[in-house]
Design a protein around this motif. Sequence first.
Motif, PDB file in Angstrom:
ATOM      1  N   ALA A 142      50.594  -5.561  36.201  1.00  0.00           N
ATOM      2  CA  ALA A 142      51.334  -6.108  37.469  1.00  0.00           C
ATOM      3  C   ALA A 142      52.092  -7.069  36.622  1.00  0.00           C
ATOM      4  O   ALA A 142      52.953  -8.175  37.338  1.00  0.00           O
ATOM      5  N   LEU A 143      50.725  -8.580  36.745  1.00  0.00           N
ATOM      6  CA  LEU A 143      51.342  -9.740  36.400  1.00  0.00           C
ATOM      7  C   LEU A 143      51.851 -10.037  35.085  1.00  0.00           C
ATOM      8  O   LEU A 143      52.575 -10.614  34.517  1.00  0.00           O
ATOM      9  N   LYS A 144      51.765  -8.914  34.043  1.00  0.00           N
ATOM     10  CA  LYS A 144      52.409  -8.537  33.218  1.00  0.00           C
ATOM     11  C   LYS A 144      53.739  -8.551  32.638  1.00  0.00           C
ATOM     12  O   LYS A 144      54.644  -8.582  32.217  1.00  0.00           O
ATOM     13  N   HIS A 145      54.271  -7.540  33.535  1.00  0.00           N
ATOM     14  CA  HIS A 145      55.164  -6.662  34.043  1.00  0.00           C
ATOM     15  C   HIS A 145      55.209  -7.116  35.522  1.00  0.00           C
ATOM     16  O   HIS A 145      55.383  -5.752  36.089  1.00  0.00           O
ATOM     17  N   PRO A 146      56.357  -8.140  35.830  1.00  0.00           N
ATOM     18  CA  PRO A 146      55.996  -8.569  37.647  1.00  0.00           C
ATOM     19  C   PRO A 146      57.798  -7.046  37.772  1.00  0.00           C
ATOM     20  O   PRO A 146      57.746  -6.690  38.799  1.00  0.00           O
ATOM     21  N   ARG A 147      58.364  -6.873  37.345  1.00  0.00           N
ATOM     22  CA  ARG A 147      59.755  -6.167  37.256  1.00  0.00           C
ATOM     23  C   ARG A 147      59.076  -5.027  37.572  1.00  0.00           C
ATOM     24  O   ARG A 147      59.816  -4.539  38.648  1.00  0.00           O
ATOM     25  N   HIS A 148      58.384  -4.325  36.512  1.00  0.00           N
ATOM     26  CA  HIS A 148      58.438  -2.939  37.085  1.00  0.00           C
ATOM     27  C   HIS A 148      57.202  -2.719  38.896  1.00  0.00           C
ATOM     28  O   HIS A 148      57.207  -1.295  38.970  1.00  0.00           O
ATOM     29  N   ALA A 206      36.768 -14.975  54.182  1.00  0.00           N
ATOM     30  CA  ALA A 206      35.832 -16.480  52.926  1.00  0.00           C
ATOM     31  C   ALA A 206      35.089 -15.814  52.132  1.00  0.00           C
ATOM     32  O   ALA A 206      34.287 -15.993  50.949  1.00  0.00           O
ATOM     33  N   SER A 207      34.580 -14.569  52.424  1.00  0.00           N
ATOM     34  CA  SER A 207      33.628 -13.337  52.283  1.00  0.00           C
ATOM     35  C   SER A 207      33.379 -12.874  51.039  1.00  0.00           C
ATOM     36  O   SER A 207      33.252 -12.331  49.526  1.00  0.00           O
ATOM     37  N   PHE A 208      35.220 -12.705  50.848  1.00  0.00           N
ATOM     38  CA  PHE A 208      35.475 -11.584  49.001  1.00  0.00           C
ATOM     39  C   PHE A 208      36.395 -12.702  48.795  1.00  0.00           C
ATOM     40  O   PHE A 208      37.463 -13.533  49.454  1.00  0.00           O
ATOM     41  N   THR A 209      37.091 -11.749  47.660  1.00  0.00           N
ATOM     42  CA  THR A 209      37.771 -12.911  46.254  1.00  0.00           C
ATOM     43  C   THR A 209      39.946 -11.995  46.894  1.00  0.00           C
ATOM     44  O   THR A 209      39.640 -10.892  47.477  1.00  0.00           O
ATOM     45  N   THR A 210      40.893 -13.202  47.150  1.00  0.00           N
ATOM     46  CA  THR A 210      41.679 -12.751  47.772  1.00  0.00           C
ATOM     47  C   THR A 210      42.039 -12.108  46.514  1.00  0.00           C
ATOM     48  O   THR A 210      41.844 -12.693  45.272  1.00  0.00           O
ATOM     49  N   GLN A 211      43.598 -11.392  46.495  1.00  0.00           N
ATOM     50  CA  GLN A 211      44.155 -11.218  45.235  1.00  0.00           C
ATOM     51  C   GLN A 211      44.841 -12.756  44.888  1.00  0.00           C
ATOM     52  O   GLN A 211      45.237 -12.164  43.619  1.00  0.00           O
ATOM     53  N   SER A 212      45.482 -13.054  45.618  1.00  0.00           N
ATOM     54  CA  SER A 212      45.705 -14.598  44.968  1.00  0.00           C
ATOM     55  C   SER A 212      44.261 -15.458  44.086  1.00  0.00           C
ATOM     56  O   SER A 212      44.664 -15.848  42.820  1.00  0.00           O
ATOM     57  N   ASP A 213      43.237 -15.442  44.274  1.00  0.00           N
ATOM     58  CA  ASP A 213      42.225 -15.550  43.586  1.00  0.00           C
ATOM     59  C   ASP A 213      42.248 -14.599  42.663  1.00  0.00           C
ATOM     60  O   ASP A 213      41.573 -15.424  41.267  1.00  0.00           O
ATOM     61  N   ASP A 221      43.680 -13.509  40.948  1.00  0.00           N
ATOM     62  CA  ASP A 221      45.146 -13.818  40.264  1.00  0.00           C
ATOM     63  C   ASP A 221      45.209 -14.875  39.737  1.00  0.00           C
ATOM     64  O   ASP A 221      45.429 -15.235  38.019  1.00  0.00           O
ATOM     65  N   GLN A 222      44.432 -15.336  39.914  1.00  0.00           N
ATOM     66  CA  GLN A 222      44.049 -16.973  39.750  1.00  0.00           C
ATOM     67  C   GLN A 222      43.223 -17.724  37.777  1.00  0.00           C
ATOM     68  O   GLN A 222      43.130 -17.637  36.952  1.00  0.00           O
ATOM     69  N   ALA A 223      42.319 -16.100  38.429  1.00  0.00           N
ATOM     70  CA  ALA A 223      41.006 -15.917  37.641  1.00  0.00           C
ATOM     71  C   ALA A 223      41.979 -15.160  35.966  1.00  0.00           C
ATOM     72  O   ALA A 223      41.985 -16.014  35.089  1.00  0.00           O
ATOM     73  N   ILE A 224      42.401 -13.984  36.464  1.00  0.00           N
ATOM     74  CA  ILE A 224      42.825 -13.056  34.624  1.00  0.00           C
ATOM     75  C   ILE A 224      43.789 -14.348  34.488  1.00  0.00           C
ATOM     76  O   ILE A 224      43.909 -14.895  32.957  1.00  0.00           O
ATOM     77  N   THR A 225      44.738 -15.242  35.912  1.00  0.00           N
ATOM     78  CA  THR A 225      46.038 -16.096  34.635  1.00  0.00           C
ATOM     79  C   THR A 225      45.101 -17.288  33.526  1.00  0.00           C
ATOM     80  O   THR A 225      45.288 -17.412  32.506  1.00  0.00           O
ATOM     81  N   PHE A 226      43.699 -17.980  33.721  1.00  0.00           N
ATOM     82  CA  PHE A 226      43.372 -18.645  33.366  1.00  0.00           C
ATOM     83  C   PHE A 226      42.295 -18.052  32.232  1.00  0.00           C
ATOM     84  O   PHE A 226      41.836 -18.991  31.553  1.00  0.00           O
ATOM     85  N   TYR A 247      46.416 -23.735  32.912  1.00  0.00           N
ATOM     86  CA  TYR A 247      45.252 -23.463  33.053  1.00  0.00           C
ATOM     87  C   TYR A 247      44.498 -22.979  31.585  1.00  0.00           C
ATOM     88  O   TYR A 247      43.674 -23.073  31.461  1.00  0.00           O
ATOM     89  N   ALA A 248      45.063 -22.817  30.660  1.00  0.00           N
ATOM     90  CA  ALA A 248      44.316 -22.898  29.113  1.00  0.00           C
ATOM     91  C   ALA A 248      44.009 -24.231  28.465  1.00  0.00           C
ATOM     92  O   ALA A 248      43.267 -24.334  28.021  1.00  0.00           O
ATOM     93  N   GLN A 249      44.461 -25.242  29.455  1.00  0.00           N
ATOM     94  CA  GLN A 249      44.055 -25.945  28.845  1.00  0.00           C
ATOM     95  C   GLN A 249      42.492 -26.675  29.550  1.00  0.00           C
ATOM     96  O   GLN A 249      41.633 -27.268  28.546  1.00  0.00           O
ATOM     97  N   HIS A 250      42.507 -26.153  30.688  1.00  0.00           N
ATOM     98  CA  HIS A 250      41.444 -26.422  31.135  1.00  0.00           C
ATOM     99  C   HIS A 250      40.533 -25.405  30.982  1.00  0.00           C
ATOM    100  O   HIS A 250      39.324 -25.703  30.388  1.00  0.00           O
ATOM    101  N   ARG A 251      40.275 -24.160  30.047  1.00  0.00           N
ATOM    102  CA  ARG A 251      39.960 -23.026  29.722  1.00  0.00           C
ATOM    103  C   ARG A 251      39.085 -23.747  28.811  1.00  0.00           C
ATOM    104  O   ARG A 251      38.228 -23.654  28.628  1.00  0.00           O
ATOM    105  N   ASN A 252      40.141 -24.263  28.072  1.00  0.00           N
ATOM    106  CA  ASN A 252      39.319 -24.839  26.559  1.00  0.00           C
ATOM    107  C   ASN A 252      38.760 -26.176  26.860  1.00  0.00           C
ATOM    108  O   ASN A 252      37.630 -25.346  26.039  1.00  0.00           O
TER     109      ASN A 252
END
Length: 100
Positions: free
Chosen positions: A90-96, A9-16, A18-23, A31-36
């Motif tokens: 990678a998040l924008k182009h998951p198929r690649h 728990a002392s570091f950030t996960t990839q999932s964390d 990814d959520q921050a980037i999405t937010f 996420y956009a509504q909450h950020r706004n």
Amino acid sequence: MAVRTESNASFTTQSDQDQAITFLTDKAGAYAQHRNALCALIGWDGDVLAARVRAMMDGDDFAPPTSYATPATAERHAAAVERLRERWHALKHPRHNRAA
């Protein structure tokens, strides 16, 4: 930014991360509504913030955290920006990324 396993728990996960980037970048949705809503509390336009973050992810300058950064700090900052942009791609182009 260091990446941790779910059990450390002392570091950030990839999932964390990814959520921050999405937010910070989503154009619509929860996420956009909450950020706004949060940005509105301090008088900022969350959509403008998201557009600026997306532009930085796509190549605009990421200013260093301080104007008096040492060369080592500037180097770490540049490396972190590069890793962040790779993850953004990678998040924008998951198929690649599935073929790997």
